[in-house]
Design a protein around this motif. Structure first.
Motif, PDB file in Angstrom:
ATOM      1  N   UNK A 247      -3.242-113.291 -50.217  1.00  0.00           N
ATOM      2  CA  UNK A 247      -4.135-114.202 -49.830  1.00  0.00           C
ATOM      3  C   UNK A 247      -5.339-113.168 -49.417  1.00  0.00           C
ATOM      4  N   UNK A 248      -5.517-112.216 -48.592  1.00  0.00           N
ATOM      5  CA  UNK A 248      -6.227-110.883 -47.823  1.00  0.00           C
ATOM      6  C   UNK A 248      -7.505-110.330 -49.326  1.00  0.00           C
ATOM      7  N   UNK A 249      -6.138-110.637 -50.428  1.00  0.00           N
ATOM      8  CA  UNK A 249      -6.900-109.787 -51.586  1.00  0.00           C
ATOM      9  C   UNK A 249      -7.334-110.870 -52.446  1.00  0.00           C
ATOM     10  N   UNK A 250      -7.084-112.108 -52.473  1.00  0.00           N
ATOM     11  CA  UNK A 250      -7.798-112.935 -52.828  1.00  0.00           C
ATOM     12  C   UNK A 250      -9.236-113.324 -52.322  1.00  0.00           C
ATOM     13  N   UNK A 280      -2.737 -89.593 -52.791  1.00  0.00           N
ATOM     14  CA  UNK A 280      -1.842 -88.297 -51.654  1.00  0.00           C
ATOM     15  C   UNK A 280      -1.702 -89.041 -51.384  1.00  0.00           C
ATOM     16  N   UNK A 281      -2.125 -90.155 -50.726  1.00  0.00           N
ATOM     17  CA  UNK A 281      -1.698 -91.084 -49.022  1.00  0.00           C
ATOM     18  C   UNK A 281      -1.511 -92.402 -50.068  1.00  0.00           C
ATOM     19  N   UNK A 282      -0.308 -93.299 -49.941  1.00  0.00           N
ATOM     20  CA  UNK A 282       0.399 -94.304 -50.960  1.00  0.00           C
ATOM     21  C   UNK A 282      -0.228 -95.386 -49.669  1.00  0.00           C
ATOM     22  N   UNK A 283      -0.496 -94.912 -48.726  1.00  0.00           N
ATOM     23  CA  UNK A 283      -1.299 -95.915 -47.288  1.00  0.00           C
ATOM     24  C   UNK A 283      -2.625 -96.185 -48.121  1.00  0.00           C
ATOM     25  N   UNK A 284      -2.973 -95.545 -48.548  1.00  0.00           N
ATOM     26  CA  UNK A 284      -4.370 -95.865 -48.830  1.00  0.00           C
ATOM     27  C   UNK A 284      -5.233 -96.431 -48.871  1.00  0.00           C
ATOM     28  N   UNK A 285      -4.057 -96.924 -49.945  1.00  0.00           N
ATOM     29  CA  UNK A 285      -4.202 -98.703 -51.057  1.00  0.00           C
ATOM     30  C   UNK A 285      -3.849-100.062 -50.527  1.00  0.00           C
ATOM     31  N   UNK A 286      -3.635 -99.750 -48.762  1.00  0.00           N
ATOM     32  CA  UNK A 286      -3.147-100.438 -47.651  1.00  0.00           C
ATOM     33  C   UNK A 286      -2.390-102.156 -48.589  1.00  0.00           C
ATOM     34  N   UNK A 287      -3.713-103.040 -48.318  1.00  0.00           N
ATOM     35  CA  UNK A 287      -3.210-104.341 -48.688  1.00  0.00           C
ATOM     36  C   UNK A 287      -3.200-104.234 -50.383  1.00  0.00           C
TER      37      UNK A 287
END
Length: 1013
Positions: A247-250, A280-287
């Protein structure tokens, strides 16, 4: 005062040392790149070697071993923050795309999403940059209103997800409701969105999506508010979390990121390019992380070579929620990856910097680049600094071994370079001062290696970090002292090197190196063997030439052994020893103080029972007074412990270093060093114990009458019991060792027939003290015996004399003492551990008894006693003997005749006694007792108690009391018979001739008993 000369430009440092590799220009990156040639590879395909570790080039070759339309290939690289993952990824990008020149090949193209690319619009832009595909721009998350976004998500959940099968048994409305003063979904989501907006704008900050949007912890707290239970329906959490992300990405304009990735992949293929997606850091992709992982692990969904980086901490805490799968997520990932690699070990140390030389090589690479780019001409003795001025090999090794972050060991290149080397190069003071814990929180404290009491702080710190170990001595080139302006304290210089005796041998790494030896980090020429390679072979499990069990060569030992342990020395953890030194110098907190305290206790107990108060010259195993708080002597380490009223105080101060470290050694080894100075240890223990016992004595005697000593209290307590219970009057040296048993003569004995008005509390007070008599007598042995059968007559005589001279005064004052201020820890026993009986109880009970004794003196009526004995004095005559008393008895018996007398049988017993020629009436003793009581001038309760004993003893021992008592009763009976009113019958008897004869005989007997015979 120390000094620091610079042969580099301070402004250039920032150009070369940066937190993120992507912040460097390709030229700077090339000049400072040190190959990451030790990466642990649990999985790597393709790879032909059998090693557990691979080089960066082997990793690169495996990544690029793909064709244009191959399915997704995934390589996971994990490791601590700053361990080289970002640097490896940056190097891989340059290897693929080139350093501003041609790339690795014509097909592969690196698409690098770095840690600093935290904005979603940046990520989409980087993904599209190598291709000519159009895409719709997305909203800036940081510009959104958190409240509006939260309300949008809540409405979307109610509208689109309420009837989903995954939520069929879940009350979504209750979960989404707002709760007053409780955690609820809306307020939690608003706060997390705000935190997420802050994070995407903070360069280099590691992301944790669950924390920023909806973590499992958040979910549990909300369930507690909504349902009264935490972690309700655990299988629901992943579904709701994913729904929130979608829902956030929409809301920001990304309708379907998985579909977007598929289209991007096809666009690359159409343009003849094979994308190498470097995250290099997966969490960079966040949502977007959920969609990214779902897409790439559905291997046939695209044509990417993907490098996924994450930290070991993230994997440990979050991997199970990473994928929408019922399987174990990590196992599922490994089954689908081409590579699963680690850059750090379990302790957080970077593999490629293992070995003595690796960190030095890294630092040298940066120093060479910085100095080459600086326009500074300063004469420096570079060779003495191992060509890495202002450091040396020992400094780099020692610092790297002590790198920490948030209190945990974290040996990574980023911390070394960014937080230590850069700080040192931009500081105005020498590195050995810059890395001290009070200035740099990334370097763990390290022990001083030479005596704190002999050298300046600058000398201590310089040798602490730069010093090297040669045959148990610390040495440094004289030129290093001169360069930093540090005094050598006139130590002897041998061939240009200054030597110091190592003050101790804690378990601390100290570079072992002989003067004149070359640094092990000397740059390796092409074709030469890496000196660290044997270590790598051993760690990787390779067989070596020493499989026959032979020892390493002497050269290998010198090369690899950096321990400072010496033969016969115990290994004390370096951090503990540094804490000890810090406390010693400044009295600071000392977390590991228990080991030191253990050594202090052993030093005290080696020669003494330190908490025992008794005869200090005695060798007998007897009872004493102990300060028995806790299981061992109370030791107060000033600055590290909470002060107690009674303790052995150990002050800090560098002057105590030699003495205290011997105690510290015992705390770890449970034995003293072979070279321990026992005379000095004994002297210290003497002073401590004498002072402690003096304070014990003061504490106790402050609760006793003024000027009364502990020894006098023991004598007085025993004497009071012996006086009341046995009638003892004289205080002698022998008395204190006598055992006690209540005599029949005591006025408190149930055998006593002395009718006196004793105080109501007297008997109870006496019984309580009498119950302590064994303890008091044993305490007498503890204070007055030198050996088992040898008395300390001087001490005993002094105590006996003191009590004798002040007896009445002591009793009077003892009655008013208070033990409220006396610690309950003062107890009686034969050891610290078995001391149980409270001294305060004994003192309090003796005080009560003294108070009751004073009442005895006030309440007992001696005049009344004398009056009760007057009858005996009237009947008794000095000329009486058993024969005459027998005659008197016979006459009285005859006078009584046939009168009805109830006590006739009792009197006949007296008659038989008087008829017994062997009976001893002890008329002299009887007469003496009468005279003693009549003449008594009682001025104290003690003398009164003694008098009562004398009276009772005479009653028990002298039959004359019974004889005169019976004669008196017979006379009284005759007198009563004379005056008895018997009416007309009485008158008839009186007129008879028999009664006239009886009266004449009675009068004659009375005249005889009362007159001189």
């Amino acid at each position: 005062m120390t000094k620091l000369k610079r042969n580099w430009d301070r402004d250039v440092v920032e150009k070369y040392i940066k937190p993120e590799s992507q912040q460097k220009t390709p030229e700077v990156f090339q000049k400072t790149h040190v190959p990451i040639d030790k990466i642990q590879a649990e999985i790597l395909r393709p790879h032909s070697g059998d090693d557990a570790f691979v080089t960066e080039k082997q990793f690169r070759d495996a990544v690029l071993d793909s064709e244009l339309e191959d399915d997704n290939r995934i390589f996971i690289v994990k490791g601590e923050v700053g361990s080289g993952k970002s640097h490896l990824c940056q190097w891989l990008e340059y290897e693929i795309n080139g350093y501003e020149d041609g790339g690795y090949d014509e097909t592969h193209v690196a698409v690098h999403i770095s840690r600093s690319n935290t904005r979603l619009d940046e990520i989409l832009e980087i993904l599209h940059e190598p291709i000519s595909k159009d895409y719709e721009e997305v909203s800036d998350v940081s510009a959104l209103d958190p409240i509006e976004v939260a309300d949008f998500i809540i409405q979307g959940l109610r509208t689109f997800y309420k009837d989903k099968s995954s939520l069929r048994s879940f009350d979504l409305d209750a979960f989404l409701n707002e709760y007053d003063k409780k955690d609820d979904f809306r307020s939690t989501l608003i706060e997390n969105i705000k935190e997420y907006q802050k994070s995407v704008n903070q360069e280099g900050k590691e992301q944790n999506i669950k924390e920023y949007l909806l973590s499992r912890e958040d979910y549990g707290r909300i369930c507690l508010s909504a349902f009264g239970k935490t972690k309700r329906e655990d299988d629901v959490y992943p579904f709701i979390r994913r729904a929130v992300h979608d829902l956030l990405t929409r809301n920001i304009g990304i309708e379907d990121f998985k579909r977007e990735l598929e289209e991007i992949s096809e666009a690359y293929v159409e343009e003849g390019k094979r994308p190498v997606l470097i995250c290099e850091d997966l969490t960079t992709f966040s949502v977007l992380k959920d969609d990214l992982l779902d897409h790439i692990f559905e291997l046939s969904s695209g044509h990417f070579d993907v490098i996924l980086g994450w930290t070991t901490g993230w994997e440990r805490e979050n991997i199970e929620d990473a994928l929408s799968t019922s399987e174990d997520s990590l196992t599922y990932m490994k089954q689908r990856t081409q590579g699963y690699l680690s850059t750090t070990d379990d302790s957080g140390q970077a593999y490629f910097l293992e070995g003595r030389s690796a960190p030095v090589v890294l630092v040298r690479k940066y120093l060479e680049a910085i100095k080459e780019d600086s326009n500074v001409d300063v004469k420096i003795p570079e060779e003495e600094f191992d060509t890495i001025y202002p450091f040396n090999e020992a400094f780099i090794h020692h610092v790297y071994a002590n790198l920490v972050e948030d209190g945990n060991l974290q040996q990574t290149p980023r911390i070394l370079l960014v937080h230590v080397i850069a700080d040192c190069l931009t500081s105005d003071v020498p590195p050995f001062q810059t890395v001290q814990p009070e200035y740099n929180s990334y370097v763990r404290s390290r022990p001083y290696l030479i005596s704190m009491n002999e050298y300046s702080e600058a000398c201590l710190e310089l040798t602490q970090w730069y010093g090297m170990n040669h045959e148990g001595r610390i040495w440094l080139p004289q030129a290093i002292f001169d360069a930093f302006g540090v005094d050598t304290h006139e130590k002897s210089v041998e061939d240009g090197n200054v030597f110091f005796e190592m003050s101790f041998a804690p378990d601390t790494d100290v570079i072992k190196r002989s003067p004149g030896d070359e640094s092990v980090s000397t740059p390796i020429e092409e074709g030469e063997d890496d000196p660290d390679e044997p270590d790598r072979a051993k760690e990787s499990g390779e067989d070596t030439e020493q499989d026959d069990g032979s020892q390493d060569s002497e050269d290998d030992e010198d090369d690899n052994d950096t321990s400072s342990k010496q033969t016969g020395k115990i290994a004390i953890p370096g951090e503990d020893y540094r804490e000890f030194q810090s406390w010693l110098r400044d009295g600071t907190e000392y977390d590991s103080v228990d080991h030191f305290r253990k050594g202090v206790v052993e030093t005290l107990e080696r020669w003494y029972e330190p908490t025992r108060l008794a005869n200090e010259n005695s060798t007998a195993r007897t009872t004493g007074i102990y300060y028995a708080r806790g299981s061992e002597p109370p030791v107060f380490v000033r600055g590290a412990d909470t002060r107690s009223s009674m303790s052995f105080e150990v002050p800090h101060g560098a002057e105590h270093e030699d003495l205290y470290r011997q105690m510290l050694h015992y705390g770890y080894a449970e034995s003293f060093e072979d070279t321990a100075n026992f005379d000095r240890l004994r002297g210290w223990a003497d002073d401590q114990v004498v002072d402690f016992r003096h304070r014990m004595r003061d504490d106790i005697e402050n609760c006793l009458p003024e000027e009364m000593t502990v020894e006098q209290f023991i004598v007085l307590s025993h004497y009071l019991v012996m006086n009341i219970g046995k009638g003892t009057t004289e205080i002698t040296r022998e008395l204190v060792f006598e055992s006690y048993e209540l005599q029949k003569s005591s006025p408190l004995s149930h055998h006593s027939n002395v009718d006196l008005n004793l105080p109501s509390g007297f008997e109870g007070a006496f019984d309580r003290v009498a119950n302590h008599t064994k303890d008091i007598r044993l305490l007498s042995q503890g204070f007055f015996l030198l050996k088992e059968n040898v008395v300390d007559y001087d001490r005993l005589s002094e105590a006996v004399e003191g009590v004798s001279e002040n007896l009445d005064q002591y009793i009077s004052r003892m009655a008013t003492v208070s033990v409220d201020s006396l610690d309950d820890a003062y107890r009686l026993g034969t050891s610290h551990t078995n001391a149980e009986k409270k001294l305060s109880t004994i003192i309090e009970d003796v005080s009560d008894l003294a108070g009751e004794l004073e009442k005895v003196e006030q309440q007992v009526d001696l005049k009344g006693l004398n009056e009760s004995l007057e009858e005996y004095r009237e009947l008794h005559n000095i000329g009486h003997n058993p024969q005459k008393l027998g005659d008197f008895y016979t006459e009285l018996e005859g006078c009584l005749g046939s009168l009805d007398v109830t006590q006739r049988e009792k009197w006949r017993e007296i008659g038989r006694l008087l008829d017994d020629e062997n009976a001893d009436l002890d008329l002299g003793g009887f007469r003496k007792t009468l005279n003693t009581i009549e003449d008594a001038d009682v001025k104290s309760p003690i003398s009164l108690i003694a008098l009562l004993h004398t009276y009772q003893q005479s009653l028990d021992e002298h039959s004359a009391w019974d004889v005169y008592s019976a004669l008196g009763e017979m006379i009284e009976e005759l007198e009563e018979a004379k005056t008895r009113d018997v009416g007309s019958f009485r008158n008839q008897v009186r007129e008879s001739s028999e009664f006239s004869g009886f009266s004449e005989k009675r009068d004659a007997v009375q005249q005889t008993l009362g007159g001189d015979v």
